[in-house]
Each structure stands twice: as C-alpha cells, then as structure tokens.
Design a protein around this motif. Structure first.
Motif, PDB file in Angstrom:
ATOM      1  N   PHE A 111       0.790  -1.182  -0.171  1.00 56.71           N
ATOM      2  CA  PHE A 111      -0.028  -0.037  -0.070  1.00 56.71           C
ATOM      3  C   PHE A 111       0.992   1.160   0.032  1.00 56.71           C
ATOM      4  O   PHE A 111       0.532   2.316  -0.482  1.00 56.71           O
ATOM      5  CB  PHE A 111      -0.947  -0.126   1.172  1.00 56.71           C
ATOM      6  N   GLU A 112       2.069   1.193   0.535  1.00 58.60           N
ATOM      7  CA  GLU A 112       2.847   2.113   0.591  1.00 58.60           C
ATOM      8  C   GLU A 112       3.413   2.833  -0.741  1.00 58.60           C
ATOM      9  O   GLU A 112       3.649   3.709  -1.439  1.00 58.60           O
ATOM     10  CB  GLU A 112       3.990   2.223   1.551  1.00 58.60           C
ATOM     11  N   CYS A 113       4.085   1.571  -1.429  1.00 57.50           N
ATOM     12  CA  CYS A 113       4.649   1.610  -2.576  1.00 57.50           C
ATOM     13  C   CYS A 113       3.495   2.006  -3.696  1.00 57.50           C
ATOM     14  O   CYS A 113       3.960   2.550  -4.909  1.00 57.50           O
ATOM     15  CB  CYS A 113       5.276   0.337  -3.070  1.00 57.50           C
ATOM     16  N   ASP A 114       2.343   1.604  -3.488  1.00 57.45           N
ATOM     17  CA  ASP A 114       1.311   2.072  -4.390  1.00 57.45           C
ATOM     18  C   ASP A 114       0.722   3.219  -4.585  1.00 57.45           C
ATOM     19  O   ASP A 114       0.133   3.898  -5.407  1.00 57.45           O
ATOM     20  CB  ASP A 114       0.018   0.881  -4.145  1.00 57.45           C
ATOM     21  N   GLY A 115       1.196   3.941  -3.601  1.00 56.45           N
ATOM     22  CA  GLY A 115       0.986   5.567  -3.552  1.00 56.45           C
ATOM     23  C   GLY A 115       0.562   6.141  -2.264  1.00 56.45           C
ATOM     24  O   GLY A 115      -0.831   6.150  -1.933  1.00 56.45           O
ATOM     25  N   SER A 116       1.264   6.533  -1.231  1.00 55.61           N
ATOM     26  CA  SER A 116       0.959   7.154  -0.162  1.00 55.61           C
ATOM     27  C   SER A 116       0.309   8.496  -0.417  1.00 55.61           C
ATOM     28  O   SER A 116       0.889   9.147  -1.359  1.00 55.61           O
ATOM     29  CB  SER A 116       2.261   7.239   0.833  1.00 55.61           C
ATOM     30  N   LYS A 117      -0.431   8.762   0.350  1.00 55.81           N
ATOM     31  CA  LYS A 117      -1.133  10.335   0.216  1.00 55.81           C
ATOM     32  C   LYS A 117      -0.531  11.387   1.053  1.00 55.81           C
ATOM     33  O   LYS A 117      -0.749  12.411   0.899  1.00 55.81           O
ATOM     34  CB  LYS A 117      -2.746  10.125   0.575  1.00 55.81           C
ATOM     35  N   ASP A 118       0.410  10.824   1.898  1.00 59.72           N
ATOM     36  CA  ASP A 118       1.430  11.844   2.770  1.00 59.72           C
ATOM     37  C   ASP A 118       2.462  12.623   1.750  1.00 59.72           C
ATOM     38  O   ASP A 118       3.087  12.006   1.456  1.00 59.72           O
ATOM     39  CB  ASP A 118       2.060  11.031   3.864  1.00 59.72           C
ATOM     40  N   PRO A 119       2.255  13.929   1.847  1.00 65.10           N
ATOM     41  CA  PRO A 119       3.157  14.467   1.032  1.00 65.10           C
ATOM     42  C   PRO A 119       4.726  14.498   1.490  1.00 65.10           C
ATOM     43  O   PRO A 119       5.618  14.711   0.753  1.00 65.10           O
ATOM     44  CB  PRO A 119       2.907  16.148   1.102  1.00 65.10           C
ATOM     45  N   VAL A 120       5.089  14.190   2.727  1.00 63.03           N
ATOM     46  CA  VAL A 120       6.307  14.134   3.048  1.00 63.03           C
ATOM     47  C   VAL A 120       6.759  12.690   2.655  1.00 63.03           C
ATOM     48  O   VAL A 120       7.936  12.574   2.286  1.00 63.03           O
ATOM     49  CB  VAL A 120       6.238  14.360   4.662  1.00 63.03           C
ATOM     50  N   SER A 121       5.972  11.575   2.654  1.00 66.03           N
ATOM     51  CA  SER A 121       6.422  10.505   2.138  1.00 66.03           C
ATOM     52  C   SER A 121       6.298  10.019   0.758  1.00 66.03           C
ATOM     53  O   SER A 121       6.660   8.900   0.313  1.00 66.03           O
ATOM     54  CB  SER A 121       6.087   9.262   3.191  1.00 66.03           C
ATOM     55  N   GLN A 122       5.550  10.924   0.153  1.00 67.27           N
ATOM     56  CA  GLN A 122       5.316  10.626  -1.224  1.00 67.27           C
ATOM     57  C   GLN A 122       6.059  10.538  -2.170  1.00 67.27           C
ATOM     58  O   GLN A 122       7.297  11.163  -2.467  1.00 67.27           O
ATOM     59  CB  GLN A 122       4.372  11.594  -1.650  1.00 67.27           C
ATOM     60  N   GLY A 126       5.240   2.918  -6.948  1.00 67.51           N
ATOM     61  CA  GLY A 126       6.111   1.646  -7.367  1.00 67.51           C
ATOM     62  C   GLY A 126       7.237   1.693  -6.390  1.00 67.51           C
ATOM     63  O   GLY A 126       8.268   0.782  -6.450  1.00 67.51           O
ATOM     64  N   TYR A 127       7.687   2.834  -5.496  1.00 64.00           N
ATOM     65  CA  TYR A 127       8.784   2.811  -4.696  1.00 64.00           C
ATOM     66  C   TYR A 127       8.378   3.689  -3.495  1.00 64.00           C
ATOM     67  O   TYR A 127       7.787   4.749  -3.720  1.00 64.00           O
ATOM     68  CB  TYR A 127      10.044   3.138  -5.364  1.00 64.00           C
ATOM     69  N   SER A 128       8.440   3.209  -2.266  1.00 64.72           N
ATOM     70  CA  SER A 128       8.313   4.075  -1.074  1.00 64.72           C
ATOM     71  C   SER A 128       9.443   3.909  -0.063  1.00 64.72           C
ATOM     72  O   SER A 128       9.789   2.723   0.119  1.00 64.72           O
ATOM     73  CB  SER A 128       7.066   3.860  -0.547  1.00 64.72           C
ATOM     74  N   ALA A 129       9.774   4.820   0.586  1.00 66.60           N
ATOM     75  CA  ALA A 129      10.630   4.919   1.516  1.00 66.60           C
ATOM     76  C   ALA A 129      10.334   4.177   2.785  1.00 66.60           C
ATOM     77  O   ALA A 129      10.879   3.809   3.858  1.00 66.60           O
ATOM     78  CB  ALA A 129      11.130   6.265   2.060  1.00 66.60           C
ATOM     79  N   THR A 177      15.958  13.637   8.069  1.00 64.75           N
ATOM     80  CA  THR A 177      14.998  13.115   9.255  1.00 64.75           C
ATOM     81  C   THR A 177      14.499  14.471   9.722  1.00 64.75           C
ATOM     82  O   THR A 177      13.394  14.834   9.914  1.00 64.75           O
ATOM     83  CB  THR A 177      15.581  12.322  10.314  1.00 64.75           C
ATOM     84  N   ILE A 178      15.389  15.459  10.058  1.00 64.94           N
ATOM     85  CA  ILE A 178      15.106  16.845  10.570  1.00 64.94           C
ATOM     86  C   ILE A 178      14.310  17.601   9.589  1.00 64.94           C
ATOM     87  O   ILE A 178      13.590  18.576   9.781  1.00 64.94           O
ATOM     88  CB  ILE A 178      16.301  17.450  11.041  1.00 64.94           C
ATOM     89  N   VAL A 323      11.123   9.343   8.653  1.00 66.44           N
ATOM     90  CA  VAL A 323      12.246   9.902   7.606  1.00 66.44           C
ATOM     91  C   VAL A 323      11.238  10.711   6.384  1.00 66.44           C
ATOM     92  O   VAL A 323       9.981  10.925   6.611  1.00 66.44           O
ATOM     93  CB  VAL A 323      13.031   9.154   6.924  1.00 66.44           C
ATOM     94  N   GLY A 324      11.964  10.952   5.343  1.00 68.35           N
ATOM     95  CA  GLY A 324      11.391  11.642   4.231  1.00 68.35           C
ATOM     96  C   GLY A 324      11.464  10.863   2.937  1.00 68.35           C
ATOM     97  O   GLY A 324      12.218   9.764   3.060  1.00 68.35           O
ATOM     98  N   SER A 325      10.649  10.959   2.013  1.00 63.27           N
ATOM     99  CA  SER A 325      10.453  10.424   0.608  1.00 63.27           C
ATOM    100  C   SER A 325      11.903  10.609  -0.007  1.00 63.27           C
ATOM    101  O   SER A 325      12.829  11.268   0.209  1.00 63.27           O
ATOM    102  CB  SER A 325       9.545  10.644  -0.361  1.00 63.27           C
ATOM    103  N   ASN A 326      12.458   9.636  -0.919  1.00 55.55           N
ATOM    104  CA  ASN A 326      13.338   9.746  -1.960  1.00 55.55           C
ATOM    105  C   ASN A 326      13.483  11.301  -2.578  1.00 55.55           C
ATOM    106  O   ASN A 326      14.603  11.995  -2.836  1.00 55.55           O
ATOM    107  CB  ASN A 326      13.887   9.029  -2.931  1.00 55.55           C
ATOM    108  N   ARG A 327      12.184  11.691  -2.821  1.00 54.82           N
ATOM    109  CA  ARG A 327      11.856  12.968  -3.549  1.00 54.82           C
ATOM    110  C   ARG A 327      12.162  13.961  -2.684  1.00 54.82           C
ATOM    111  O   ARG A 327      12.876  15.162  -3.033  1.00 54.82           O
ATOM    112  CB  ARG A 327      10.334  13.106  -4.214  1.00 54.82           C
TER     113      ARG A 327
END
Length: 376
Positions: A111-122, A126-129, A177-178, A323-327
């Motif tokens: 469900f995370e790799c399928d597309g998180s709705k959280d802008p910080v982790s988005q 196909g890929y999610s931190a 992280t910060i 943490v945050g996303s790769n983006r």
C-alpha cells in the motif's frame, strides 16, 4: 561486476551485542538485482541508531552476526547489475551518491509503494521509503562501515558538486529526518519553531534549515557542549539552556515580543522533540501556543507520558516523523547546497571506528563521520 575491482574489502563488523566493532577483510559484495549498484564508500556517518542497534535495543535486528552498521553514507558508483533497470542506469560509473538507510529493495506492490497520500513520504508509484517489506541498510542488512556496499538505485540522491562525501553522509539520516520533521510542522515564513536537543546531530542541522526557511527559531538544549555548538553556528536563532530557563518564562517573553496578552497566543507555533527524555517533551509542550504542533522524532523505549489536557483543552497536535521520501531527500540535498547547510562534524579513519564511538559517548554534539580517505 567490473573486472578492475579488488576481490576483498575491509569492513567494521558487529560480532555480538555490547561489543566493539571488529575490523575484518571479506569478499566484495555483488549486485544481485536490476536496481542494485555497487559503490565505493567514501564517507559513513555514525547515528544514535547505530548505538541502539549495537546494544540490542532493536528487537529482531540485526538479522545475523557479523553485521556492518551505518545507514547514512555516501560513495562513488563503481558497477551495476548485468541487466540494470532504468533507475539504475541513470547513475553512471563515477557518479557521487548519497545513500539513506531506507528502503533497500522496496517491493513495489504494498500500500505504501502503491502511492502514499502523505506529501512528506510521497514518492513515484512503485517505490516508497516506507515500504513495509523493504530492508534497511545498516540495520536489517549490511551498511556503510565498509569500503564497498551494494545499494538500491531508487534510494539514492546525487551529490551536488559543491558538497563533499563527508558533508553528505550525515544528511542521509540526520539531515533528511530533521528536514522532514520541519516540513511536518506546516509553518509559514515568520512563524516560531522550537528544536529540543538543538546541539545534537539532527538538532544543529534543524536549526540551520529552519532559519533558512525563514522561521523564528528557538534552539533548546541542556548540556554545555551542544549549547556551545549551537552558539557557534551564528545563524540568529534564540538559544535557551533548559537547565537555567523555565519554559513558562520563555513563553511570557515571546508573548511580550509579539504583543500578545492571552496565554493561548503566546509561545511557539510548533516544536520538534529530538531527545528521549520526558523532561524535554514536557518542556516542549509548555512552549507551544494553543493549536500548536508537537512533532516527535525520538522513540524512547518506555515512550512519553502525554497530558490529555494539552490535547483536549489546548488543541495540541502530536505528530510522529521518521524520514522523508526519496523525492524529499533530493530536495533536502539541493536546499543544503544552495543555503550552505552543513553538519559540524569530526572525522575518523575506518580503522578508528571504536574511537569514534568513544567520542560519541562524550556528548559533544554535532556528527561523527568515518572518512575513507584518511590514513589508517
């Protein structure tokens, strides 16, 4: 595997809990899948989580001994898998990259790799931190305290030309992280944010980021070394020694500065809690205005006691941040390069990792980094 690479490498291995690292020579790891890239590690930063892992305080990790720690490192691409993915091919031999701990071999289907709705982790679909099935460099699998490491191309961030590997490594966990925690505060320019533990590895980076984001910053710590380190940044943040100043008094002072008379209007709009102590958490909650946000990054073994009164009658929001996303990692790297945000760091050669750990326990603040270019 490139033919000009050595057959073996040196690494610092945990062989058991509560034991020093052991320097060993082992075979070079090899890419095993299309997203895999082999890098030569140029710098590897020590994190509090490395200490927690080594003390056996992360149940189930590491999965086996001996184990190579470090989940915040940087290096140079030296080879790819024989049939690389498009993400892997985007990085060429010789490219310099930063490597965070999460998420090695994200599954691409949860469900995370399928597309998180959280802008910080988005991240891209196909890929999610935050992939629930991914492994983590330095925690569930070997990390950066070695001369070479296999990494996932989807994790990586290119290193800006103005930054060194030693400057980059601490940003791969402490920095992202910060930075992500500040984003979760959802502040506007000119609003007030407090950083508890401001002289630590995450904290002193957060003070710099927050100032460059045009927030009014209150930097709080409770030890001489970290307070001196924050002072040395000279970025214009207000510094508070929690041993000498009561949170309630600071609130009144800020209220007077802002021309406010009601308690609910006085204090900070948001605060980030980095220490694991209840006293730091309580201090932070007292600093907040009504409707303020408390972003919690630390995770003490016994948790925090939370006042229901603060939640119900003051409408304080408590938000966790990992943490945050790769983006966002790439955004943070570019922001750091543009605004000259750097960790205050002390470097050691790979062979002196145990000396680094001794230095860590002195609590001087900032970051400690293994620099592979230093003579052993």
């Amino acid at each position: 595997m490139a033919t000009n690479l050595p057959k073996t490498m040196r690494g610092q291995f945990l062989e058991a809990f509560h034991k020093p690292y052991a320097l060993q020579s082992v075979s070079l790891p090899e890419p095993s899948g299309p997203h895999d890239i082999l890098i030569k590690v140029d710098a590897a930063s020590y994190c509090h989580t490395d200490y927690v892992l080594g003390e056996g305080q992360m149940p189930g990790f590491p999965k086996k001994f001996p184990h190579v720690g470090c989940h915040e490192f940087a290096g140079t691409v030296v080879s790819h898998y024989e049939s690389p993915s498009s993400q892997s091919s985007a990085f060429k031999t010789g490219d310099r990259v930063g490597v965070p701990g999460r998420a090695f071999h994200a599954c691409g289907a949860c469900f995370e790799c399928d597309g998180s709705k959280d802008p910080v982790s988005q991240d891209d679909q196909g890929y999610s931190a935050y992939c629930v099935h991914a492994e983590n460099n330095g925690i569930s699998r070997d990390g950066g305290f070695a001369e070479y490491a296999v990494v996932d191309a989807r994790q990586l961030a290119p290193i800006p030309t103005s930054m060194t590997a030693v400057e980059t490594a601490p940003l791969m966990c402490a920095g992202i992280t910060i930075y992500a925690a500040l984003k979760r505060c959802q502040l506007e320019s000119g609003q007030r944010v407090g950083i508890m533990g401001a002289g630590g590895g995450l904290g002193h980076l957060g003070v710099q980021y927050a100032v460059k984001m045009s927030f009014k910053v209150l930097a709080v710590d409770a030890a001489d070394g970290p307070l001196e380190l924050v002072e040395s940044l000279k970025v214009g943040a207000r510094i508070a020694d929690a041993r000498a100043e009561k949170a309630a008094d600071i609130v009144q002072q800020l209220g007077a500065e802002d021309g406010k008379k009601d308690r609910g209007e006085m204090g900070l709009d948001a605060v980030i809690v980095l220490p694991e102590s209840q006293a730091a958490f309580d201090y932070a909650m007292t600093l907040l205005k009504t409707h303020g946000k408390c972003v919690v990054v630390s995770f003490p073994e016994k948790g925090f006691h939370i006042s229901a009164h603060d939640l119900v009658f003051r409408d304080i929001s408590i938000i966790g941040s990992l943490v945050g996303s790769n983006r966002m990692l790439r955004e943070m790297m570019n922001f750091s390069a543009k605004h000259n945000v750097r960790a205050i760091a002390k470097s050691f050669p790979l062979s002196k990792l145990n000396d680094l750990v001794v230095d860590y326990h002195k609590g001087g603040g900032g970051k400690l980094v293994v620099d592979m270019s230093l003579e052993d």
